[in-house]
Design a protein around this motif. Structure first.
Motif: not given
Length: 162
Positions: A1-7, A12-15, A20-22
């Motif tokens: 879970m931590l690795m998925m979140r760190t990745e 960068p996030m789209d506008l 939720f996925a991020r």
């Protein structure tokens, strides 16, 4: 879970409002794998993840007390304590308000007044163990006192002039 979140946080996030996925990439991927409702484990405690509104309604109603409230622990317990967030008085008060609203179906409702009464009801139940209607006169006097106080706060008082 931590690795998925760190990745997920490393890119960068789209506008977009689709975050939720991020924020919860593990849950996002599990929903794709296991479907809309699934059981997961947090150490020795099982957690039921639901996304269907009908199940959420059933759990939130909890009329038979089949779904116990989550116990708060650690810093969250110190922050929230046994406050309104974790109190069943709020649920009872909201249910009373919704029952009242059903009687006025199709009519306009003064929402400000309804939420003022809801707040008073929750305070009465948690602080005094009684309903708002039992202490209605006291709350009305407190409202009048608040109005008088707010009117007088901005008045300038000079010794010679009034």
């Amino acid at each position: 879970m931590l690795m998925m979140r760190t990745e997920s946080m490393s890119r960068p996030m789209d506008l977009s409002h689709q975050i939720f996925a991020r924020l919860q990439p593990h849950l996002h991927s599990w929903l794709k794998i296991y479907g809309k409702n699934f059981l997961t484990w947090n150490g020795p405690k099982a957690q039921l993840v639901i996304t269907e509104s009908e199940f959420a309604k059933e759990i939130l109603k909890n009329k038979e007390k089949a779904y116990p409230q989550m116990e708060t622990e650690g810093y969250l317990k110190k922050l929230l304590g046994d406050s309104l967030v974790t109190s069943e008085a709020m649920v009872s008060s909201v249910e009373m308000m919704l029952e009242r609203w059903k009687q006025h179906e199709g009519e306009e409702i003064e929402v400000f007044e309804e939420f003022r009464m809801l707040t008073s009801e929750v305070i009465s139940r948690t602080a005094f163990g009684s309903s708002y209607l039992e202490g209605k006169d006291i709350f009305e006097m407190l409202t009048k006192l608040g109005i008088i106080t707010s009117r007088n706060v901005f008045k300038i008082k000079l010794p010679i002039f009034r």
